[in-house]
Design a protein around this motif. Structure first.
Motif, PDB file in Angstrom:
ATOM      1  N   ILE A 178       9.470 -14.988   4.375  1.00 45.48           N
ATOM      2  CA  ILE A 178      10.542 -14.240   3.721  1.00 45.48           C
ATOM      3  C   ILE A 178      11.392 -13.491   4.737  1.00 45.48           C
ATOM      4  CG2 ILE A 178      11.028 -12.357   2.118  1.00 45.48           C
ATOM      5  CD1 ILE A 178       8.368 -13.067   0.729  1.00 45.48           C
ATOM      6  N   GLU A 179      10.741 -12.813   5.655  1.00 43.40           N
ATOM      7  CA  GLU A 179      11.406 -11.969   6.661  1.00 43.40           C
ATOM      8  C   GLU A 179      10.817 -12.282   8.035  1.00 43.40           C
ATOM      9  OE1 GLU A 179      13.870  -9.971   6.320  1.00 43.40           O
ATOM     10  OE2 GLU A 179      13.957  -9.561   4.167  1.00 43.40           O
ATOM     11  N   PRO A 180      11.183 -13.423   8.627  1.00 47.56           N
ATOM     12  CA  PRO A 180      10.532 -13.826   9.880  1.00 47.56           C
ATOM     13  C   PRO A 180      10.704 -12.835  11.028  1.00 47.56           C
ATOM     14  CG  PRO A 180      12.353 -15.305   9.330  1.00 47.56           C
ATOM     15  CD  PRO A 180      12.168 -14.389   8.173  1.00 47.56           C
ATOM     16  N   ASP A 181      11.870 -12.243  11.175  1.00 45.58           N
ATOM     17  CA  ASP A 181      12.085 -11.305  12.277  1.00 45.58           C
ATOM     18  C   ASP A 181      11.261 -10.034  12.100  1.00 45.58           C
ATOM     19  OD1 ASP A 181      13.873 -13.073  13.447  1.00 45.58           O
ATOM     20  OD2 ASP A 181      15.622 -12.137  12.512  1.00 45.58           O
ATOM     21  N   LEU A 182      11.215  -9.534  10.881  1.00 44.66           N
ATOM     22  CA  LEU A 182      10.421  -8.346  10.595  1.00 44.66           C
ATOM     23  C   LEU A 182       8.926  -8.636  10.783  1.00 44.66           C
ATOM     24  CD1 LEU A 182      10.283  -5.417   9.618  1.00 44.66           C
ATOM     25  CD2 LEU A 182      10.342  -6.288   7.264  1.00 44.66           C
ATOM     26  N   ALA A 183       8.474  -9.779  10.308  1.00 45.48           N
ATOM     27  CA  ALA A 183       7.070 -10.162  10.461  1.00 45.48           C
ATOM     28  C   ALA A 183       6.706 -10.279  11.942  1.00 45.48           C
ATOM     29  CB  ALA A 183       6.792 -11.483   9.748  1.00 45.48           C
ATOM     30  N   GLU A 184       7.593 -10.882  12.725  1.00 45.08           N
ATOM     31  CA  GLU A 184       7.334 -11.020  14.156  1.00 45.08           C
ATOM     32  C   GLU A 184       7.205  -9.654  14.812  1.00 45.08           C
ATOM     33  OE1 GLU A 184       9.408 -12.853  18.183  1.00 45.08           O
ATOM     34  OE2 GLU A 184      10.311 -13.258  16.228  1.00 45.08           O
ATOM     35  N   ARG A 227     -10.647  -2.277  14.352  1.00 47.25           N
ATOM     36  CA  ARG A 227     -10.511  -1.501  13.109  1.00 47.25           C
ATOM     37  C   ARG A 227      -9.182  -0.748  13.086  1.00 47.25           C
ATOM     38  NH1 ARG A 227     -14.772   2.680  12.747  1.00 47.25           N
ATOM     39  NH2 ARG A 227     -15.860   0.946  13.668  1.00 47.25           N
ATOM     40  N   LEU A 228      -8.804  -0.129  14.215  1.00 46.10           N
ATOM     41  CA  LEU A 228      -7.528   0.582  14.291  1.00 46.10           C
ATOM     42  C   LEU A 228      -6.344  -0.385  14.234  1.00 46.10           C
ATOM     43  CD1 LEU A 228      -8.429   3.328  16.880  1.00 46.10           C
ATOM     44  CD2 LEU A 228      -7.914   3.638  14.451  1.00 46.10           C
ATOM     45  N   TYR A 229      -6.497  -1.558  14.847  1.00 43.14           N
ATOM     46  CA  TYR A 229      -5.455  -2.589  14.765  1.00 43.14           C
ATOM     47  C   TYR A 229      -5.222  -2.980  13.308  1.00 43.14           C
ATOM     48  CZ  TYR A 229      -3.832  -7.408  14.477  1.00 43.14           C
ATOM     49  OH  TYR A 229      -3.187  -8.556  14.111  1.00 43.14           O
ATOM     50  N   ARG A 230      -6.294  -3.236  12.597  1.00 40.42           N
ATOM     51  CA  ARG A 230      -6.162  -3.636  11.181  1.00 40.42           C
ATOM     52  C   ARG A 230      -5.581  -2.513  10.329  1.00 40.42           C
ATOM     53  NH1 ARG A 230      -8.941  -8.572  10.153  1.00 40.42           N
ATOM     54  NH2 ARG A 230     -10.287  -9.107  11.889  1.00 40.42           N
ATOM     55  N   GLN A 231      -5.941  -1.292  10.632  1.00 39.48           N
ATOM     56  CA  GLN A 231      -5.394  -0.155   9.895  1.00 39.48           C
ATOM     57  C   GLN A 231      -3.895  -0.015  10.165  1.00 39.48           C
ATOM     58  OE1 GLN A 231      -7.316   3.563  10.823  1.00 39.48           O
ATOM     59  NE2 GLN A 231      -6.527   4.547   8.993  1.00 39.48           N
ATOM     60  N   THR A 232      -3.495  -0.195  11.412  1.00 34.95           N
ATOM     61  CA  THR A 232      -2.077  -0.135  11.767  1.00 34.95           C
ATOM     62  C   THR A 232      -1.302  -1.246  11.071  1.00 34.95           C
ATOM     63  OG1 THR A 232      -2.640   0.791  13.924  1.00 34.95           O
ATOM     64  CG2 THR A 232      -0.456  -0.192  13.707  1.00 34.95           C
ATOM     65  N   GLU A 233      -1.864  -2.444  11.085  1.00 37.46           N
ATOM     66  CA  GLU A 233      -1.233  -3.573  10.407  1.00 37.46           C
ATOM     67  C   GLU A 233      -1.104  -3.297   8.907  1.00 37.46           C
ATOM     68  OE1 GLU A 233      -1.925  -8.255  10.760  1.00 37.46           O
ATOM     69  OE2 GLU A 233      -3.563  -7.217   9.716  1.00 37.46           O
ATOM     70  N   SER A 234      -2.136  -2.728   8.312  1.00 35.30           N
ATOM     71  CA  SER A 234      -2.112  -2.412   6.883  1.00 35.30           C
ATOM     72  C   SER A 234      -1.032  -1.390   6.551  1.00 35.30           C
ATOM     73  CB  SER A 234      -3.469  -1.870   6.424  1.00 35.30           C
ATOM     74  OG  SER A 234      -4.443  -2.868   6.495  1.00 35.30           O
ATOM     75  N   ILE A 235      -0.883  -0.380   7.399  1.00 33.54           N
ATOM     76  CA  ILE A 235       0.165   0.621   7.176  1.00 33.54           C
ATOM     77  C   ILE A 235       1.527  -0.067   7.107  1.00 33.54           C
ATOM     78  CG2 ILE A 235       1.429   2.537   8.223  1.00 33.54           C
ATOM     79  CD1 ILE A 235      -1.288   3.464   9.390  1.00 33.54           C
ATOM     80  N   ALA A 236       1.806  -0.912   8.090  1.00 35.94           N
ATOM     81  CA  ALA A 236       3.103  -1.586   8.134  1.00 35.94           C
ATOM     82  C   ALA A 236       3.292  -2.499   6.927  1.00 35.94           C
ATOM     83  CB  ALA A 236       3.232  -2.381   9.434  1.00 35.94           C
ATOM     84  N   LEU A 237       2.271  -3.267   6.575  1.00 31.14           N
ATOM     85  CA  LEU A 237       2.389  -4.193   5.449  1.00 31.14           C
ATOM     86  C   LEU A 237       2.574  -3.456   4.124  1.00 31.14           C
ATOM     87  CD1 LEU A 237      -0.261  -6.883   6.442  1.00 31.14           C
ATOM     88  CD2 LEU A 237       2.247  -7.072   6.558  1.00 31.14           C
ATOM     89  N   VAL A 238       1.829  -2.387   3.925  1.00 32.00           N
ATOM     90  CA  VAL A 238       1.974  -1.613   2.688  1.00 32.00           C
ATOM     91  C   VAL A 238       3.381  -1.030   2.598  1.00 32.00           C
ATOM     92  CG1 VAL A 238       1.244   0.512   1.512  1.00 32.00           C
ATOM     93  CG2 VAL A 238      -0.461  -1.144   2.284  1.00 32.00           C
ATOM     94  N   CYS A 239       3.898  -0.528   3.694  1.00 32.25           N
ATOM     95  CA  CYS A 239       5.261   0.022   3.686  1.00 32.25           C
ATOM     96  C   CYS A 239       6.278  -1.046   3.310  1.00 32.25           C
ATOM     97  CB  CYS A 239       5.612   0.623   5.039  1.00 32.25           C
ATOM     98  SG  CYS A 239       4.749   2.166   5.386  1.00 32.25           S
ATOM     99  N   VAL A 240       6.174  -2.203   3.918  1.00 30.01           N
ATOM    100  CA  VAL A 240       7.110  -3.295   3.625  1.00 30.01           C
ATOM    101  C   VAL A 240       6.963  -3.741   2.175  1.00 30.01           C
ATOM    102  CG1 VAL A 240       7.687  -5.706   4.139  1.00 30.01           C
ATOM    103  CG2 VAL A 240       7.304  -4.084   6.007  1.00 30.01           C
TER     104      VAL A 240
END
Length: 112
Positions: A34-40, A65-78
């Motif tokens: 959906i958003e390739p640039d944002l995902a990248e 664990r911190l990497y996954r938490q950071t990724e989750s923050i970004a994904l939830v926001c998007v």
């Protein structure tokens, strides 16, 4: 003073629950289509954070664990912002867009 808030606690909670239900791998793949640039950007920055944590001596498990938490923050926001924007669009236009409709976000989604 008025504000431009469109993301509610309900949007955030629905995004958290959807991410838990579907998993980050599925959500990232969908975001890539959906958003390739944002995902990248999200993936690259998350990986840089993980590498930096490892370089700073954090044990692999804690760094992951911190990497996954950071990724989750970004994904939830998007996800929450996309759903809120879609809800705002739907309220303004009274119908559904065809191709840009966000994925399900909770129990009040028609797909459920």
């Amino acid at each position: 003073m008025a504000h431009d808030q469109i993301v509610s606690a309900k949007h955030v909670l629905n995004a958290v629950l959807e991410l838990q239900r579907r998993g980050s791998d599925v959500v990232v793949k969908e975001l890539e289509s959906i958003e390739p640039d944002l995902a990248e950007y999200v993936m690259e920055t998350s990986c840089q954070i993980h590498r930096q944590l490892m370089r700073n001596g954090l044990p692999n498990r804690r760094a992951l664990r911190l990497y996954r938490q950071t990724e989750s923050i970004a994904l939830v926001c998007v996800m929450a912002l996309r759903q809120a924007h879609f809800d705002l669009w739907r309220e303004s236009h009274g119908d559904h867009p065809s191709s840009d409709e966000p994925t399900s976000s909770g129990p009040d989604d028609p797909a459920h």
